[in-house]
Design a protein around this motif. Structure first.
Motif, PDB file in Angstrom:
ATOM      1  N   LEU A 174      -9.872   6.328  10.944  1.00  0.00           N
ATOM      2  CA  LEU A 174      -9.055   5.737  12.145  1.00  0.00           C
ATOM      3  C   LEU A 174      -9.424   6.391  13.448  1.00  0.00           C
ATOM      4  O   LEU A 174      -8.673   7.106  13.920  1.00  0.00           O
ATOM      5  CB  LEU A 174      -7.521   5.672  11.644  1.00  0.00           C
ATOM      6  N   THR A 175     -10.783   6.143  14.025  1.00  0.00           N
ATOM      7  CA  THR A 175     -10.968   6.657  15.185  1.00  0.00           C
ATOM      8  C   THR A 175     -10.367   6.477  16.343  1.00  0.00           C
ATOM      9  O   THR A 175     -10.390   7.281  17.185  1.00  0.00           O
ATOM     10  CB  THR A 175     -12.528   6.378  15.408  1.00  0.00           C
TER      11      THR A 175
ATOM     12  N   ILE B 149      -2.664   4.392   6.183  1.00  0.00           N
ATOM     13  CA  ILE B 149      -3.833   4.940   5.887  1.00  0.00           C
ATOM     14  C   ILE B 149      -3.444   6.577   5.181  1.00  0.00           C
ATOM     15  O   ILE B 149      -2.453   7.252   5.849  1.00  0.00           O
ATOM     16  CB  ILE B 149      -4.648   5.223   7.162  1.00  0.00           C
ATOM     17  N   PRO B 150      -4.040   6.741   4.028  1.00  0.00           N
ATOM     18  CA  PRO B 150      -3.585   7.924   3.377  1.00  0.00           C
ATOM     19  C   PRO B 150      -4.158   9.086   4.171  1.00  0.00           C
ATOM     20  O   PRO B 150      -5.261   9.245   4.989  1.00  0.00           O
ATOM     21  CB  PRO B 150      -4.176   8.047   1.892  1.00  0.00           C
TER      22      PRO B 150
ATOM     23  N   GLN C  62       0.956  -1.109  -0.084  1.00  0.00           N
ATOM     24  CA  GLN C  62       0.186  -0.062   0.008  1.00  0.00           C
ATOM     25  C   GLN C  62       0.761   1.252   0.107  1.00  0.00           C
ATOM     26  O   GLN C  62       0.460   2.229  -0.542  1.00  0.00           O
ATOM     27  CB  GLN C  62      -0.834  -0.012   1.152  1.00  0.00           C
ATOM     28  N   VAL C  63       1.974   1.198   0.319  1.00  0.00           N
ATOM     29  CA  VAL C  63       2.829   2.473   0.676  1.00  0.00           C
ATOM     30  C   VAL C  63       4.127   2.409  -0.290  1.00  0.00           C
ATOM     31  O   VAL C  63       4.812   3.323  -0.512  1.00  0.00           O
ATOM     32  CB  VAL C  63       3.098   2.755   2.381  1.00  0.00           C
TER      33      VAL C  63
ATOM     34  N   TYR D  83       1.207   7.449   4.782  1.00  0.00           N
ATOM     35  CA  TYR D  83       0.893   6.594   6.111  1.00  0.00           C
ATOM     36  C   TYR D  83       1.069   7.657   7.351  1.00  0.00           C
ATOM     37  O   TYR D  83       1.591   8.746   7.430  1.00  0.00           O
ATOM     38  CB  TYR D  83       1.972   5.639   6.115  1.00  0.00           C
ATOM     39  N   LEU D  84       0.542   7.165   8.477  1.00  0.00           N
ATOM     40  CA  LEU D  84       0.520   7.736   9.594  1.00  0.00           C
ATOM     41  C   LEU D  84       1.470   7.212  10.562  1.00  0.00           C
ATOM     42  O   LEU D  84       1.412   5.962  10.513  1.00  0.00           O
ATOM     43  CB  LEU D  84      -1.045   7.747  10.305  1.00  0.00           C
ATOM     44  N   MET D  85       2.168   7.836  11.513  1.00  0.00           N
ATOM     45  CA  MET D  85       3.156   7.547  12.377  1.00  0.00           C
ATOM     46  C   MET D  85       2.720   7.583  13.626  1.00  0.00           C
ATOM     47  O   MET D  85       2.288   8.696  14.063  1.00  0.00           O
ATOM     48  CB  MET D  85       4.537   7.965  12.017  1.00  0.00           C
TER      49      MET D  85
END
Length: 257
Positions: A161-162, A153-154, A122-123, A176-178
Motif C-alpha cells: 500500500l504505497t 491489509i496484514p 478478511q478481518v 488491519y491498518l488504521m
C-alpha cells in the motif's frame, strides 16, 4: 508559581491498563494541580465521541482528541478536523485495486461505512465497539468528510500500500491498518493558541509510541517509567511507573503540587 498547562495521555499514563481506571495517586495529583491554578487536559488519539465518555466519567473539561485534530475547551468542542480527503481517496482506491477491504468513519460516532463486506470477511469484527453499515450505493468520492479509514491489509503485506504515507497511520492489530490523525503536538499548539498561552509552559505526560509526536523540544515532556524506551530517550524527565505513583511523584518533584 508560574501557571503550567498539563496534557496527559490516557492508557498507561493516567490509567492502569489492567483495570482501565485512573490510578488513585494520579487523580489526587490532577486535583491538586487544578487547585494550584494549573490547566489540566487530556491528549488522546481517541475519537471525540469515545474520549468524551472518559472525560465526562472522570471530570475532565479540556482535551486534545482525535489524534490532535479535535479540541475541547470547558466541555465545548471547538473543532474536529477531518482527514485530508484527497489523500484518503487515493488510499481507498489503491486498497480496492490491491483487493483489500476497507471501511471509513464519516462522522463522530461508532458507525463505519463500507460498500461491501470484504473488510469483515478478511478481518472480522474489530475489538472496539463498532456499528458496521454496508451501503452498496455509497459513493466514497462524494462524501463530505472522512475521519478514519480501516484497511484490511496484514502487517506482512503493508508495503504494497504505497499510498499509506499520505495519511498518518497506526497499527494496533496485525490484521488491519488504521488511518487517523497523528498530530497530538499540533493539537496542543492549537489549544494553546485558543487559550492565548505560551507553549513554553506546556508539560506533557506519555508512555507509548503514539505519544512520541508530542514529545518535542518546545516544552517539557515526562515519560512514565512503564513507557517504551524510545519515548524515554526523547523525554525531558523520566518518572516512576504510572501504577507506582509516577505522575504524583513527578509533580511533587518539580513542586507543581
Amino acid at each position: 508559581m508560574e501557571k503550567k498547562y498539563f496534557f496527559f495521555d490516557i492508557d498507561g499514563t493516567l490509567t492502569d491498563r489492567s483495570t482501565g481506571k485512573i490510578v488513585p495517586s494520579a487523580r489526587e495529583a490532577l486535583d491538586r494541580l487544578e487547585a494550584n491554578g494549573h490547566f489540566v487536559a487530556i491528549a488522546t488519539g481517541r475519537a471525540h465521541y469515545k474520549a468524551r465518555k472518559f472525560t465526562e466519567a472522570n471530570g475532565f473539561k479540556n482535551m486534545v482528541c482525535c489524534g490532535g485534530n479535535g479540541c475541547v475547551i470547558n466541555n465545548e468542542l471547538v473543532e474536529n478536523i477531518p482527514l485530508d480527503k484527497e489523500g484518503c481517496l487515493q488510499i481507498i482506491h489503491q486498497s480496492e485495486e490491491l483487493g483489500y477491504g476497507w471501511c471509513v468513519a464519516l462522522d463522530d460516532t461508532k458507525d463505519v461505512y463500507m460498500t461491501d463486506d470484504k473488510f469483515l470477511r478478511q478481518v472480522g469484527k474489530r475489538k472496539e465497539p463498532t456499528r458496521y453499515i454496508i451501503d452498496d450505493m455509497l459513493d466514497i468520492d462524494s462524501v463530505d468528510a472522512i475521519y478514519k479509514i480501516y484497511v484490511a491489509i496484514p502487517k506482512e503485506e503493508e508495503e504494497k500500500l504505497t499510498k499509506k504515507k499520505l495519511i498518518g497511520h497506526l497499527r494496533f492489530e496485525p490484521e488491519y491498518l488504521m488511518f487517523q490523525p497523528d498530530n497530538k503536538r499540533g493539537g496542543i499548539v492549537k489549544m494553546m493558541e485558543y487559550l492565548g498561552a505560551d507553549i513554553k509552559n506546556v508539560v506533557v505526560f506519555g508512555d507509548d509510541y503514539n505519544d512520541m509526536d508530542m514529545f518535542c523540544k518546545d516544552w517539557f515532556a515526562i515519560a512514565m517509567g512503564n513507557g517504551c524506551q524510545d519515548l524515554k530517550d526523547m523525554a525531558s524527565y523520566v518518572t516512576d511507573t504510572n501504577v507506582n505513583d509516577g505522575i504524583k511523584k513527578a509533580c511533587e518533584h518539580f513542586e507543581w503540587i
